[in-house]
Motif scaffolding. Structure first.
Motif, short mmCIF file in Angstrom:
data_model
loop_
_atom_site.label_atom_id
_atom_site.label_comp_id
_atom_site.label_asym_id
_atom_site.label_seq_id
_atom_site.Cartn_x
_atom_site.Cartn_y
_atom_site.Cartn_z
N ASN A 197 0.94 -1.22 -0.10
CA ASN A 197 -0.03 0.00 0.10
C ASN A 197 0.85 1.31 -0.02
N ALA A 198 1.97 1.16 0.57
CA ALA A 198 3.23 2.19 0.53
C ALA A 198 2.55 3.71 1.05
N LEU A 199 1.87 3.64 2.10
CA LEU A 199 1.51 4.70 2.81
C LEU A 199 2.17 5.46 3.26
N PRO A 200 1.85 6.80 3.70
CA PRO A 200 3.09 7.55 4.44
C PRO A 200 2.90 7.29 5.77
N VAL A 201 4.00 7.76 6.61
CA VAL A 201 3.98 7.68 8.08
C VAL A 201 3.78 9.02 8.66
N GLU A 202 2.78 9.26 9.78
CA GLU A 202 2.55 10.59 10.31
C GLU A 202 3.12 10.58 11.83
N THR A 203 2.52 9.57 12.34
CA THR A 203 2.47 9.63 13.96
C THR A 203 3.34 8.31 14.45
N CYS A 204 4.13 8.81 15.52
CA CYS A 204 4.70 7.30 16.13
C CYS A 204 4.24 7.76 17.82
N VAL A 205 4.19 6.31 18.43
CA VAL A 205 4.14 6.30 19.71
C VAL A 205 5.13 5.55 20.64
N ILE A 206 5.75 6.18 21.37
CA ILE A 206 6.90 5.65 22.27
C ILE A 206 6.76 5.93 23.59
N ASN A 207 7.40 5.38 24.52
CA ASN A 207 7.38 5.71 25.90
C ASN A 207 8.67 6.58 26.40
N HIS A 208 8.47 6.60 27.67
CA HIS A 208 9.51 7.82 28.10
C HIS A 208 10.97 6.94 28.23
N ARG A 251 3.58 1.89 29.59
CA ARG A 251 4.60 0.92 29.62
C ARG A 251 3.90 -0.47 29.28
N ASP A 252 2.61 -0.69 29.71
CA ASP A 252 2.11 -1.94 29.40
C ASP A 252 1.46 -1.86 28.23
N LEU A 253 1.17 -0.70 27.59
CA LEU A 253 0.66 -0.80 25.96
C LEU A 253 1.75 -0.41 25.07
N VAL A 254 2.77 0.20 25.49
CA VAL A 254 3.72 0.53 24.64
C VAL A 254 5.21 0.09 25.29
N PRO A 255 5.63 -1.00 25.14
CA PRO A 255 6.97 -1.44 25.94
C PRO A 255 8.00 -0.60 25.85
N ASN A 256 8.87 -0.96 26.68
CA ASN A 256 10.19 -0.39 26.53
C ASN A 256 10.95 -0.55 25.17
N ASP A 257 11.57 0.19 24.49
CA ASP A 257 12.19 0.08 23.11
C ASP A 257 11.46 -0.55 21.91
N SER A 258 10.16 -0.15 22.12
CA SER A 258 9.45 -0.41 21.08
C SER A 258 8.79 0.92 20.43
N ILE A 259 8.49 1.27 19.27
CA ILE A 259 7.82 2.23 18.48
C ILE A 259 6.63 1.63 17.83
N PHE A 260 5.66 2.21 17.84
CA PHE A 260 4.50 1.96 16.97
C PHE A 260 4.40 3.15 16.18
N MET A 261 4.05 2.91 14.86
CA MET A 261 3.96 3.79 13.92
C MET A 261 2.65 3.82 13.05
N PHE A 262 2.02 5.17 12.70
CA PHE A 262 0.68 5.05 12.12
C PHE A 262 0.74 5.94 10.94
N ALA A 263 -0.13 5.45 9.87
CA ALA A 263 -0.13 6.32 8.88
C ALA A 263 -1.12 7.57 9.26
N PRO A 264 -1.47 8.60 8.28
CA PRO A 264 -2.18 9.44 8.74
C PRO A 264 -3.85 9.09 8.87
N GLN A 265 -4.65 9.61 9.69
CA GLN A 265 -5.78 9.18 10.11
C GLN A 265 -6.74 8.51 9.00
N ASP A 266 -6.71 9.25 8.00
CA ASP A 266 -7.73 9.00 6.74
C ASP A 266 -7.57 7.40 6.29
N TYR A 267 -6.22 6.91 6.27
CA TYR A 267 -5.80 5.77 6.15
C TYR A 267 -6.14 4.67 7.05
#
Lengths: 324, 187
Positions: A197-208, A251-267
């Motif tokens: 699908n080659a979508l753009p990436v817009e947002t990421c979620v990381i922990n402290h 941290r229980d949702l976003v563990p250490n050393d992990s990054i979750f990435m998301f495309a723009p909302q419309d996708y």
């Protein structure tokens, strides 16, 4: 006298009243406060901004009474071909996919208290309600979000061609990228773009903890004035490799050393709210019962619109060569 | 307008209706006050609304550092397990949802000790039921069954009140009071 005493006294006076309209006034006053905070704290609401809808937009179903909204997905095109002169193209009939967003409630526990004891509180009762109720509901939204997202990511470093993410997008949804480095960051960032699908990436979620590890990277890895800014000021709201970074303590949702990435909302899908965070109060004699609820649909439909990378192990490819 | 889901056109689609499989508390249930719980079906479960189920296992997840327990339920109940009556089926939209939907996904369950009089479509229809008959269940089988004569030989999950009655859409419903008397161990 506590700075919250007058505010508490006014709220309790409304709740203790025998006039039901005053209870409603109290609930509305508290709900207004809750609404303000609801948009600030949840990860799910930061990744997908909720859209308010009305029940008139529901689509009736034959086999369920569950409220649903039917949304359209982008149709897939059949492609174009080179033609010689004098002939026409083959036919392709258009059929666009659709999907349902389904609605349910999220509710807090029902809390009970003697009004006399509530009147002894010296800090804001509104903040107490907020702490007890709103944060739990927002947390539930986030738990639901990560439950859906993780079920769509497939296995880490998947090698099975039937892995859900590999099969549907041509790329892994979750890989290891090695330890923290500029190269690892770049590899991680590429995940969503590597799908068919080659979508753009817009947002990421990381922990402290992730932020602290970035702060520990040297000037060569971070590069330029950004390294100096991080060293002096720590993490601010600066983007991370072009992604809007959401930093969480969950941290229980976003563990250490992990990054979750998301495309723009419309996708991604839909976050639809019929009733936003609302308080219900009920008073029987001197006992007060209250709980919060909201009525919403969260649909993380497009699994090509999110990916996860773990900064550990060896660097793996998003698109594995399964035959080698 | 159709009032039943009875098929009249062979080969036509005949979607099930929400009342085809049903658990209906007729008395003893006070919304927001009664004993009730929720649970997720064990993988592969296909029990219908109105079934008797029980706890297969407790799983946990963490919320803000606290461990939260979740009930996972299976069809039927063994002689020493708490019978639970499912208000939604394992494949119903309250319990499952289209892919990507994150909300809900739990079945509402009434524990047999809750003191309800209920009607269910999920019972052994080969038997006849008289008032005061004891009812039982077996592990892995989601149907309510008539108990053998000696009540202490197996778990008792209910006692018949009005017996088999007809629902408003023509369904056969077994009406009974719920209870939980585990099997008396004799050895």
């Amino acid at each position: 006298m506590s700075k919250h005493t007058l505010e508490n006294a006014r709220l309790l006076e409304m709740l203790q009243s025998d006039d039901p309209s005053r209870h409603k006034e109290a609930a509305e006053g508290t709900s207004e406060y809750l609404h303000l905070r609801a948009h600030e704290n949840g990860i799910a609401r930061a990744v997908m901004e909720p859209e308010t809808i009305t029940p008139s937009e529901f689509t009736q179903q034959v086999d369920t009474d569950k409220p649903c909204v039917v949304r359209n997905m982008e149709p897939s095109s059949a492609g174009a071909v080179n033609l010689s002169l004098g002939i026409g193209p083959n036919d392709a009939y258009i059929g666009a996919p659709k999907y349902r967003v389904m609605f349910d409630r999220i509710a807090s526990k029902r809390y009970t208290a003697d009004v006399a004891q509530l009147s002894t509180y010296t800090y804001s009762l509104k903040e107490l309600f907020n702490e007890l109720i709103l944060k739990d509901m927002l947390y539930r939204e986030d738990v639901n979000m990560f439950s859906s997202v993780e079920s769509g990511l497939g296995s880490r470093n998947a090698t099975d061609a039937d892995d859900i993410h590999l099969k549907q997008t041509g790329a892994r949804g979750w890989i290891t990228v090695g330890s923290y480095s500029r190269q690892a960051m770049a590899l991680a960032r590429n995940g969503i773009g590597e799908t068919d699908n080659a979508l753009p990436v817009e947002t990421c979620v990381i922990n402290h903890s992730f932020v602290s590890n970035i702060l520990g990277m040297d000037h060569d890895a971070l590069g330029g004035s950004g390294a100096e800014d991080l060293f002096k000021n720590g993490w601010t709201k600066m983007p991370l490799m072009g992604m809007q970074a959401i930093v969480t303590i969950k941290r229980d949702l976003v563990p250490n050393d992990s990054i979750f990435m998301f495309a723009p909302q419309d996708y991604i899908g839909d976050f639809l709210i019929v009733t936003d965070a609302t308080m219900s109060f009920k008073k029987e004699d001197y006992m007060l019962k209250f709980f919060g609820y909201e009525y919403l649909g969260q649909c993380w439909k497009n699994i090509a619109a999110f990916a996860r990378a773990d900064f550990t192990g060896t660097a793996e490819d998003w698109r594995p060569d399964l035959e080698s | 307008m159709a009032t039943t889901s009875a098929s009249w056109d062979q080969g036509a689609f005949d979607p099930s209706q929400t009342y085809d499989n049903l658990l209906q508390p007729v008395s003893g249930y006070i919304m927001n006050q009664s004993l009730e719980t929720t649970g997720k079906p064990v993988a592969g479960a296909d029990w219908k609304a109105g079934s008797v189920v029980s706890i297969q296992e407790i799983t946990t997840h963490t919320v803000r550092g606290r461990t939260v327990a979740d009930i996972v339920v299976k069809a039927g109940c063994a002689d020493d397990e708490m019978p639970l009556f499912a208000r939604g089926g394992a494949e119903d939209f309250d319990t499952k949802a289209d892919a990507g939907n994150a909300i809900g996904r739990v079945a509402s369950l009434l524990p047999a000790t809750g003191g309800f009089e209920i009607q269910t479509t999920e019972y052994d229809q080969t038997e006849t039921y008289d008032a005061n008959d004891f009812l039982t269940a077996s592990d892995g089988d989601a149907e309510v069954k008539k108990s053998p004569a000696n009540y202490n030989d197996n778990i008792i999950i209910g006692q018949v009140s009005k017996g088999v009655v007809e629902g408003q859409y023509g369904q056969s419903l077994l009406q009974f009071w719920t209870m939980n008397i585990p099997k008396v161990q004799t050895s």
